[in-house]
Enzyme design. Sequence first.
Site, short mmCIF file in Angstrom:
data_model
loop_
_atom_site.label_atom_id
_atom_site.label_comp_id
_atom_site.label_asym_id
_atom_site.label_seq_id
_atom_site.Cartn_x
_atom_site.Cartn_y
_atom_site.Cartn_z
N HIS A 37 -21.94 8.18 -2.80
CA HIS A 37 -21.45 9.57 -2.69
C HIS A 37 -21.83 10.34 -3.95
O HIS A 37 -22.23 11.51 -3.88
CB HIS A 37 -19.92 9.59 -2.57
CG HIS A 37 -19.39 8.92 -1.33
ND1 HIS A 37 -18.67 7.76 -1.37
CD2 HIS A 37 -19.48 9.29 -0.03
CE1 HIS A 37 -18.32 7.43 -0.14
NE2 HIS A 37 -18.80 8.32 0.70
N VAL A 176 -28.01 4.09 -1.85
CA VAL A 176 -27.80 3.57 -3.20
C VAL A 176 -27.30 2.13 -3.06
O VAL A 176 -26.43 1.85 -2.23
CB VAL A 176 -26.78 4.43 -3.98
CG1 VAL A 176 -26.51 3.85 -5.37
CG2 VAL A 176 -27.28 5.87 -4.09
#
Length: 286
Positions: A37, A176
């Site tokens: 995020h 990620v």
Amino acid sequence: MKIIRSPAAMIAWSEALRREGVTIGFVPTMGALHEGHRSLIREARLQCDALVVSIFVNPTQFGPHEDLAKYPRPISHDRTICRKEGVDVCFEPTAEAMYPAGFQTTVTVPAVAHRWEGEVRPHHFAGVATVVTKLFGMVRPHRALFGQKDFQQSVLVQRLVKDLNLGVDIVVRPTVREQDGLAMSSRNMYLSPDERGRAVTLYKSLQAGAKVIRTGGTDAKTVRSAMAQVITRESTITTDYLTVCDPLTLEPVASVRSRVVLLGAIRLGSVRLIDNLLVNTPPQNS
Ligand code: PAF
């Protein structure tokens, strides 16, 4: 940073900025914010003048036996991250405000939603499509950022924005990963230390499939069996699906002729993990 809870206040804030020509960036989340995020928030911060992050654990995208009740809700940790990353508004609507009495409209994107995650979680994508449409109506962003980690979701959002002429620019950012390759996810916190050690198997399986393609393999069956072999080494992991698809339609391909996406979902005990890799075919020798 401003915390806005009511949809009407959110609309008013955004409309005022839009009138001044400010570009509004938006990162929709269900909270439990992690580095994935954070990278979306940082990128949005760079690309837009004003930045809204929504934190809403959307009940309509959870099935009856899923983890809605136990889904992590570390709100003060999430707000701290948002503050540190320079977010202007944390939009935290309540379920009652999002789905008031009498609510009945559902947005569906059937061709994108029916396979893969949609087969295992039949109501999930209607919940996602509906809440994303509503959030866009409230935040009124110029641009919204999503992670590639939820690949099928990102395809679905792009389709619905196009089909409904929502006028939001969708940016999909790379997954990620933890140091060992495990894709970051709020659900990783459900993994026991032992399961955490084995969770990277999914990424390794996708890498094995990618290797077949990068070394010239074109038969999707061979790619799938290379992926499956890695998973079967771990007897406690079960596979929901491992597939080779067209990245635009998410339809499975029989033969790899151009860029594909490898999609996978596994179960480790009670935890379900998904991941994906976009793979290009090797350049042709002339
Ligand atoms: O990806 C998520 O966290 C959710 O599906 C989203 C897009 C915030 C909708 O609830």
